[in-house]
Scaffold this motif. Structure first.
Motif, mmCIF file in Angstrom:
data_model
loop_
_atom_site.group_PDB
_atom_site.id
_atom_site.type_symbol
_atom_site.label_atom_id
_atom_site.label_comp_id
_atom_site.label_asym_id
_atom_site.label_seq_id
_atom_site.Cartn_x
_atom_site.Cartn_y
_atom_site.Cartn_z
ATOM 1 N N LEU A 153 0.860 -1.183 0.000
ATOM 2 C CA LEU A 153 0.000 0.000 0.000
ATOM 3 C C LEU A 153 0.898 1.235 0.000
ATOM 4 C CD1 LEU A 153 -2.635 -1.155 2.659
ATOM 5 C CD2 LEU A 153 -2.781 -1.308 0.165
ATOM 6 N N ALA A 154 0.786 2.041 -1.054
ATOM 7 C CA ALA A 154 1.773 3.089 -1.297
ATOM 8 C C ALA A 154 1.568 4.336 -0.458
ATOM 9 C CB ALA A 154 1.773 3.462 -2.779
ATOM 10 N N THR A 155 0.325 4.727 -0.213
ATOM 11 C CA THR A 155 0.070 6.000 0.459
ATOM 12 C C THR A 155 -0.632 5.804 1.791
ATOM 13 O OG1 THR A 155 -2.123 6.346 -0.547
ATOM 14 C CG2 THR A 155 -0.201 7.061 -1.822
ATOM 15 N N ALA A 156 -0.517 6.826 2.637
ATOM 16 C CA ALA A 156 -1.116 6.749 3.967
ATOM 17 C C ALA A 156 -2.622 6.610 3.914
ATOM 18 C CB ALA A 156 -0.731 7.983 4.789
ATOM 19 N N ASP A 157 -3.250 7.121 2.849
ATOM 20 C CA ASP A 157 -4.702 6.996 2.713
ATOM 21 C C ASP A 157 -5.123 5.535 2.548
ATOM 22 O OD1 ASP A 157 -5.030 9.700 2.922
ATOM 23 O OD2 ASP A 157 -5.161 10.051 0.755
#
Length: 366
Positions: free
Chosen positions: A179-183
């Motif tokens: 999962l690349a982003t904090a969102d």
């Protein structure tokens, strides 16, 4: 109060689900095989709820219940013979001081009419409930489970080891970097996992136990829990001085007096605020109260012998040993169907045990 109708819920369908589920099942089967050597007891051990604390005879009584709670199994008064299995949530056989306090209460009722949802035992007549002493769960999809199951096997060691704790939580939060982003990160799931570390160590008969996942409840959708209604004399569980403190306090309490729980349901009133497919979010009680639909009585009994642990360890409990009116719903519940079934099959095969449902508590406990 208006409750959500079951027929308005649409299950989430993801294109990679079956492939992910197959990988989860393969991994659990492999870990079950490896447990024979890893746990060092000469038999296969569950990858979760591996350590058994005892099996108790019980009676489940359904009384007069008002609509809309009079549904399915709870539609009319009845009394069922039952057993209750207590266990530790982790997949290790260790002293209690080296395990967490997340513990399970598995309930098996006998003589329940209707066809079981387990395809390989439709006429068994048993009905199971899998509950744990926390309100939320830490995985919501097959993909989550596929990654988290390996991390779960490191607990509780990873969280008490300063050198591993931070990297472990990072791997959990990001699904090992997928999962690349904090969102996208698994914040709800991580907070749910960490909430298990806050469970106090107490007598197993003093906890409230929750289904965490949702079920069909006749015309509606619900979660299930048990709440103790009797006091215990042996409340404290001191794992520092007794490596078998959970087992020993349970045995002492069971022998001393009768105990009871109320079986309660919480109907879903808002799919947005009470999500089915996110078991990491607690359903607010202000939207829908818990309502008692049955009573579980545990008479005073001796469960101190090794034969009790043998019977408990051989007792298979799955949320899919149920009826259509109480079908488990949500992706993680669907994952449990095949994972629990295949895990049970593999464990019984490795241990040379016959895999067949008992017909009553006397068959297990005499």
């Amino acid at each position: 109060m208006a409750f959500v109708r079951y027929d308005t819920y649409t299950p989430a369908e993801r294109p990679g689900y079956q492939q992910e589920l197959d990988e989860v099942v393969r991994s659990v089967a492999q870990r079950t095989q490896e447990s024979v050597e890893r746990q060092g007891v000469g038999r296969a051990v569950r990858t979760a709820h591996g350590k058994t604390y005892g099996l108790m005879k019980a009676t489940v009584t359904v009384g007069e219940i008002p609509d809309p709670y009079a549904q399915g199994l709870f539609a009319r008064p009845a009394t069922y013979d039952a057993v209750v299995r207590y266990s530790n949530g982790l997949g290790h056989l260790r002293a209690d001081s080296l395990l967490g306090a997340a513990c399970g209460m598995g309930i098996k009722m006998f003589g329940v009419p209707g066809t079981s949802l387990l395809a390989d035992e439709p006429d068994a007549g048993t009905f199971d409930l899998n509950l744990i002493n926390n309100k939320v769960f830490f995985a919501n999809t097959a993909y989550d489970y596929m990654v988290i199951e390996e991390l779960f096997a490191e607990l509780p060691d990873a969280l008490v080891n300063p050198a591993r704790r931070k990297s472990w939580m990072g791997e959990f939060l990001t699904r090992r970097g997928s999962l690349a982003t904090a969102d996208e990160w698994l914040w709800d799931e991580l907070f749910a996992m960490l909430s298990f570390t806050q469970v106090p160590r107490r007598n197993l008969l003093s906890y409230t136990y929750n289904s965490m996942g949702a079920f069909r409840y006749g015309d509606h959708i619900a979660k299930i829990r048990t709440v103790p209604v009797s006091s215990v004399a042996h409340l404290d569980v001191d794992v520092r001085t007794d490596g078998e403190a959970f087992r020993n306090t349970l045995v002492a309490e069971a022998a001393a007096r009768d105990h009871a729980f109320e079986l309660q349901v919480q109907l879903n009133a808002d799919l947005a605020r009470m999500p089915v497919d996110n078991t990491s979010v607690e359903w607010p009680e202000q939207l829908s109260p818990w309502v008692t639909v049955a009573r579980i009585d545990l008479p005073r009994q001796d469960i101190g012998g090794e034969e009790n642990l043998t019977a408990a360890d051989g007792t298979s409990i799955t949320p899919w040993r149920t009826r259509e009116d109480h079908r488990p719903i949500g992706e993680i519940q669907r994952v449990r169907e095949e994972v629990y079934r295949r895990s049970s099959i593999e464990r019984h095969r490795l241990n040379g045990q016959r895999r067949q449902e008992p017909t009553g508590s006397a068959e297990l406990l005499g």
